[in-house]
Design a protein around this motif. Sequence first.
Motif, PDB file in Angstrom:
ATOM      1  N   GLN A   1      -1.750  -0.746  -4.291  1.00 45.54           N
ATOM      2  CA  GLN A   1      -2.877   0.057  -3.821  1.00 45.54           C
ATOM      3  C   GLN A   1      -2.354   1.443  -3.470  1.00 45.54           C
ATOM      4  OE1 GLN A   1      -6.130  -1.196  -3.792  1.00 45.54           O
ATOM      5  NE2 GLN A   1      -5.081  -2.862  -4.882  1.00 45.54           N
TER       6      GLN A   1
ATOM      7  N   TRP B   1      -2.265   2.122   7.397  1.00 43.51           N
ATOM      8  CA  TRP B   1      -2.544   1.456   6.109  1.00 43.51           C
ATOM      9  C   TRP B   1      -1.323   1.429   5.204  1.00 43.51           C
ATOM     10  CZ3 TRP B   1      -2.363   3.566   1.149  1.00 43.51           C
ATOM     11  CH2 TRP B   1      -2.905   2.779   0.123  1.00 43.51           C
TER      12      TRP B   1
ATOM     13  N   ASN C   1       0.850  -1.187   0.000  1.00 40.63           N
ATOM     14  CA  ASN C   1       0.000   0.000   0.000  1.00 40.63           C
ATOM     15  C   ASN C   1       0.887   1.239   0.000  1.00 40.63           C
ATOM     16  OD1 ASN C   1      -2.263  -1.671   0.262  1.00 40.63           O
ATOM     17  ND2 ASN C   1      -2.172  -1.605   2.494  1.00 40.63           N
TER      18      ASN C   1
END
Length: 336
Positions: free
Chosen positions: A34, A61, A3
Amino acid sequence: MKNLLYIGNNLSTKKNNTSSIQSLGRLLESEGYQLRYASKYVNKVLRLLDMLLACIRFKRWADIVIIDTYSTQNFYYALFCSQLCRLLRLPYFTSLNGGNLPQRLKNNPRFSGFIFNNAAQNISPSVYLKKEFEAQGYLDMKYISNTIELKNYPVISKNFNSIRLLWVRSFSKIYNPQMAVKVQRKLMDMGYAAELCMIGPDSDGSLKEVKALAKALNVDVEFTGKLSKTEWVEKSKNSNIFINTTNFDNAPVSLIEAMALGLPIVSTNVGGMPFLIENEKEGLLVEKSNVDAMVEAIVKIYKEKTVRDTLITNGRRKAETFAWSVVKQQWNNVLR
């Protein structure tokens, strides 16, 4: 896949060309990463706040934060965001985009040290910036070039029955757009049928000055404003020589795109240009602000088929080394 939080100028306005956060981000997404982005705010204070809030919001995240780093006022976005990442224990990469970053290293060594000494990786899109940073003691530099999707840049045969110049950049003082108009006037004074198309948004009010100069010199310049990649590639079919008039530069994607399209290039010999273009092999390099030298180089391309064929062939070959199919592996290696 990891991420990634990508910090940069994710703007879509009439004053901005496509930035690296928009082009590289989309390509990384195509590889399965991502991504989250900051920031789209035009107001600089709001943009900075949004960038900082994104670091906080996505701290759990994000595996890595990529920070586009520029040499002008936007340098401070990188400064504040990088220090917040340190506080949050978020690993960050710098992606060096400012052609005048070497001067920033000299003018602000303390702030520069805060950013670059603490990065998990400093990534340079040009050999020029990599060498300049290494000369200042930043030895952990990774070179990953700017990239293009080669399929979007077909080589189209050009005729040279007249001189049709193409200039693609944002209208900003550091890119010296007035020089392009002076070059066209000089060519016309020498008796050549010379046209000039200038593509790009007005970033600092320079467009008004360039238009005034064109009127004063009595030259007819086509100003298109900002165009999409597809639009300007289509427009390029009407031109046969690409000129780059900048006073400072790194490794501009527009020159890579021009080489991919089979346009012979004449550029000022500044910053990363001699690392991107070998003189008389992939383009012709001239002293910055030297109108006469640029005119002489343009005439040489116009008159000498052997010269332009060499530049076109070698330029396309060089552009192929910047294809995403090649560059993506370098990004995969450093991100994984």
